[in-house]
Design an enzyme around this catalytic site. Structure first.
Site, PDB file in Angstrom:
ATOM      1  N   ASP A 111      35.607 -21.811 -31.264  1.00  7.13           N
ATOM      2  CA  ASP A 111      36.667 -21.454 -30.312  1.00  7.13           C
ATOM      3  C   ASP A 111      38.026 -21.250 -30.966  1.00  7.13           C
ATOM      4  OD1 ASP A 111      37.153 -24.025 -31.094  1.00  7.13           O
ATOM      5  OD2 ASP A 111      37.329 -24.863 -29.077  1.00  7.13           O
ATOM      6  N   GLY A 151      33.404 -25.862 -30.102  1.00  9.62           N
ATOM      7  CA  GLY A 151      32.616 -25.058 -31.029  1.00  9.62           C
ATOM      8  C   GLY A 151      33.434 -23.947 -31.667  1.00  9.62           C
ATOM      9  N   HIS A 205      26.330 -22.272 -49.824  1.00 12.46           N
ATOM     10  CA  HIS A 205      26.793 -22.930 -51.053  1.00 12.46           C
ATOM     11  C   HIS A 205      26.427 -22.137 -52.307  1.00 12.46           C
ATOM     12  CE1 HIS A 205      27.524 -27.213 -49.234  1.00 12.46           C
ATOM     13  NE2 HIS A 205      28.260 -26.264 -48.685  1.00 12.46           N
ATOM     14  N   SER A 206      25.697 -21.038 -52.117  1.00 10.61           N
ATOM     15  CA  SER A 206      25.454 -20.132 -53.244  1.00 10.61           C
ATOM     16  C   SER A 206      26.714 -19.370 -53.627  1.00 10.61           C
ATOM     17  CB  SER A 206      24.346 -19.137 -52.887  1.00 10.61           C
ATOM     18  OG  SER A 206      24.069 -18.328 -53.991  1.00 10.61           O
ATOM     19  N   HIS A 247      33.350 -25.037 -40.109  1.00 14.25           N
ATOM     20  CA  HIS A 247      34.227 -26.140 -39.714  1.00 14.25           C
ATOM     21  C   HIS A 247      34.833 -25.933 -38.326  1.00 14.25           C
ATOM     22  CE1 HIS A 247      34.585 -28.556 -43.571  1.00 14.25           C
ATOM     23  NE2 HIS A 247      33.753 -27.567 -43.861  1.00 14.25           N
ATOM     24  N   ASP A 248      34.988 -24.689 -37.903  1.00 18.01           N
ATOM     25  CA  ASP A 248      35.431 -24.461 -36.525  1.00 18.01           C
ATOM     26  C   ASP A 248      34.264 -24.672 -35.557  1.00 18.01           C
ATOM     27  OD1 ASP A 248      37.215 -23.797 -34.466  1.00 18.01           O
ATOM     28  OD2 ASP A 248      36.559 -21.705 -34.478  1.00 18.01           O
ATOM     29  N   THR A 299      26.218 -18.943 -60.276  1.00 18.68           N
ATOM     30  CA  THR A 299      26.524 -17.571 -59.851  1.00 18.68           C
ATOM     31  C   THR A 299      27.331 -17.571 -58.556  1.00 18.68           C
ATOM     32  OG1 THR A 299      24.417 -17.521 -58.666  1.00 18.68           O
ATOM     33  CG2 THR A 299      24.444 -16.583 -60.901  1.00 18.68           C
ATOM     34  N   ASP A 311      22.693 -15.537 -54.032  1.00 15.30           N
ATOM     35  CA  ASP A 311      21.312 -15.591 -54.513  1.00 15.30           C
ATOM     36  C   ASP A 311      20.739 -16.982 -54.229  1.00 15.30           C
ATOM     37  OD1 ASP A 311      22.675 -17.215 -56.245  1.00 15.30           O
ATOM     38  OD2 ASP A 311      22.485 -15.892 -57.980  1.00 15.30           O
ATOM     39  N   SER A 342      39.699 -23.486 -32.537  1.00 14.77           N
ATOM     40  CA  SER A 342      40.531 -24.690 -32.432  1.00 14.77           C
ATOM     41  C   SER A 342      41.052 -25.156 -33.783  1.00 14.77           C
ATOM     42  CB  SER A 342      39.749 -25.822 -31.757  1.00 14.77           C
ATOM     43  OG  SER A 342      38.635 -26.215 -32.558  1.00 14.77           O
TER      44      SER A 342
HETATM   45 CA    CA Z   1      25.034 -17.996 -56.277  1.00 16.83          CA
HETATM   46 CA    CA Z   2      36.377 -25.412 -32.984  1.00 18.02          CA
END
Ligand code: CA
Ligand code: CA
Length: 351
Positions: A83, A81, A190-191, A68-69, A211, A216, A85
């Site tokens: 940075d 980017g 997202h694992s 997200h940064d 999990t 994984d 922020s």
């Molecule tokens: Ca997992």
């Molecule tokens: Ca940023």
């Protein structure tokens, strides 16, 4: 050159802070080594935020925050980017709905980022790499330090949202310099992730795979299982029906798993944890320096702990499901035959 870089980073942030001094357990190789400050920050972070080095919710959120940064960057619309922020201008950037609930991890990390003479941009990438290392099966991420502590708020609207369609998401990622394959590799994160939906208590802390404490390939299988209407799923904006009680499926993940532009890369990770980790490590190294002058950064990857333990090279079909529940979506390449965990469907606990 190194010493001048280190000097320029000293004093970037005030030394104010009310957190107890860390117990020093990770000795710096020698006391004037330019990465020493990060050894101190490591002990503090592990003890006080990650509950003694665990793959807990805060570790997941720290990894989420790196994205997200960094993705707050566009060659035409602006944004710096990776940075810092999102931490420096939290009052502005956290108003973007796509940054929902990031305030929690900002509040956890900001006191530490201020306590040490480092920049917010460095600390965010550091915390994400350390948090990831706490999860079994994860790769050891690169960590470069030396980002400036000067930033401007990123424009709103640069962060892909779970309710965006695939074309919108791929266009936004391309604008920031990432290919569809690199997006799929980033989504390996997202694992080890869960929904942070405090406004919807029944959805809060529900994981994206069975999990959430293991890095994984289960996420890439379970997003391809047929979604079914569940009492705790599919009712919140940006979600679609998940296959298992207690599991959350982001609408964007369900679409990317099945879209011809991303589905074959998605499927390729199901039986190739080694490739998943290598590609995730590479794309995270790229993400961590978006908008940055790489030549002015210095390598402190040695400070990132070696992740413990291993996970299976191949994912499995969760208990209670079969291969017939898989919506194989890679044209021309059949979905690989996977082992199935025995027994009935298991409810998934919250993270
Ligand atoms: Ca997992
Ligand atoms: Ca940023």
């Amino acid at each position: 050159m190194i010493s001048s870089i280190v000097l320029s980073t000293l004093g970037l942030a005030s030394l104010a802070g009310a957190i107890a001094p860390p117990v020093r357990r990770s000795p710096c190789p020698n006391s004037d080594h330019y990465c020493c400050v990060w050894y101190e920050a490591l002990d503090d972070l592990q003890a006080n935020v990650f509950n003694d080095g665990q793959c807990i919710e805060e570790a997941h959120e720290a990894l989420r925050m790196t994205f997200h940064d960094a993705i707050g960057f566009s060659p035409t619309l602006g944004g710096g980017g990776a940075d810092g922020s999102i931490m420096a201008h939290a009052d502005v950037e956290l108003l973007d709905p796509a940054n929902g609930n990031i305030d929690d991890i900002v509040n956890h990390l900001q006191p530490l980022a201020i306590k040490y003479p480092v920049s917010f941009g460095d600390f965010i990438q550091f915390a994400g790499a350390v948090g990831t290392s706490n999860c079994v099966g994860a790769p050891r991420l690169e960590f470069l330090a030396g980002r400036s502590n000067t930033s401007q708020p990123a424009p709103a609207g640069l962060i892909p949202a779970p309710f965006d369609n695939v074309t919108t998401i791929l266009a936004r990622m391309a604008d920031a310099g990432f290919s569809p394959e690199e997006l799929v590799a980033l989504l390996a994160s997202h694992s080890v992730a869960a929904r942070d939906a405090v406004a919807h208590p029944s959805q809060h802390a529900r994981p994206f795979d069975t999990t959430p404490d293991a890095f994984d390939a289960q996420f890439f299988v379970e997003t391809l299982l047929v979604g079914i209407a569940l009492p705790t799923g599919g009712n919140v904006v940006g979600e679609s029906p998940s296959p298992l009680l207690g599991e959350i499926r982001l609408a964007s993940d369900g679409l990317l798993a099945r879209d011809p532009r991303t589905s074959c890369e998605w499927q390729s990770f199901v039986t190739d944890h080694t490739a998943m980790n290598a590609k995730f490590k590479a794309v995270m190294a790229k993400l961590a320096v978006v908008g940055q002058d790489v030549g002015s950064l210095y390598d402190c990857s040695e400070v990132i702990p070696m992740p413990k333990g291993f996970v299976s090279e191949s994912a499995v079909i969760p208990a209670g499901k079969t291969m017939a529940d898989i919506e194989g979506s890679c044209a021309g390449t059949p979905f690989p035959k996977l082992a199935t965990l025995p027994g009935p469907v298991q409810p998934i606990p919250t993270v």
